[in-house]
Design a protein around this motif. Structure first.
Motif, short mmCIF file in Angstrom:
data_model
loop_
_atom_site.label_atom_id
_atom_site.label_comp_id
_atom_site.label_asym_id
_atom_site.label_seq_id
_atom_site.Cartn_x
_atom_site.Cartn_y
_atom_site.Cartn_z
N GLY A 249 0.91 10.51 -1.03
CA GLY A 249 0.47 11.56 -2.44
C GLY A 249 -0.33 12.56 -1.42
N THR B 99 -0.16 5.95 -5.28
CA THR B 99 -0.05 7.39 -4.78
C THR B 99 0.09 8.77 -5.58
N GLN B 100 -1.43 9.45 -6.37
CA GLN B 100 -0.84 10.18 -6.95
C GLN B 100 0.26 11.46 -6.23
N SER C 91 1.23 5.05 0.35
CA SER C 91 -0.04 6.11 0.51
C SER C 91 1.37 7.63 0.77
N CYS D 199 5.34 3.19 1.47
CA CYS D 199 5.22 1.52 1.28
C CYS D 199 4.84 0.66 2.52
N ASP E 155 1.35 9.10 -10.50
CA ASP E 155 1.17 7.63 -10.27
C ASP E 155 2.58 7.43 -9.23
N LEU F 179 6.71 9.88 0.66
CA LEU F 179 5.37 8.98 -0.02
C LEU F 179 5.95 7.16 1.52
N GLN G 31 0.71 -0.90 -0.37
CA GLN G 31 -0.15 0.04 -0.39
C GLN G 31 0.89 0.91 -0.15
#
Length: 123
Positions: A8, A117-118, A6, A21, A92, A19, A4
């Motif tokens: 962004g 995650t953008q 996250s 992971c 992304d 970021l 997962q």
């Protein structure tokens, strides 16, 4: 295996973003972790990778000292600290894991991928 990404969001040019992971369902320290990105209209691009132990790190040529990858195996998490971001960093961002040693810039070497995650960098 679950990954997962996250962290962004929207950031101004010159700013910073971190970021994360997070991984589950695997012996995390046995896997190298890579970050890739896909910008609008472009192909997937290697950003950075870190070995399972965290000793070795690798970066895409465009990073030029702006990003730092690190990991906390106790938390099964890898981080990508992004600094001095530019509008061209808009993309992304995806994390992936591999047991292969070396060739980290090759996306097909990775076994599992997380959702992206953008990151949007405004000028």
């Amino acid at each position: 295996v679950q990954l997962q990404a996250s962290g962004g969001g929207l950031v101004q040019a010159g700013g910073s973003l971190r970021l994360s992971c997070s991984a589950a369902g695997l012996t995390f320290s046995r896997y190298a972790v890579g970050w890739f990105r896909v910008a609008p209209g472009k192909e997937r691009e290697f950003v950075a990778a870190i070995s399972g132990s965290g000793i070795n790190t690798y970066y895409g040529d465009f990073v030029k000292g702006r990003f730092t990858i690190s990991r906390d195996n106790a938390k099964s998490t890898v981080y990508l600290q992004m600094s001095s971001v530019k509008p061209e960093d808009t993309a992304d961002y995806y994390c992936a894991v591999t047991t292969i040693v070396g060739r980290y810039h090759r996306d097909h070497e990775y076994d599992y991928w997380g959702r992206g995650t953008q990151v949007t960098v405004s000028s």
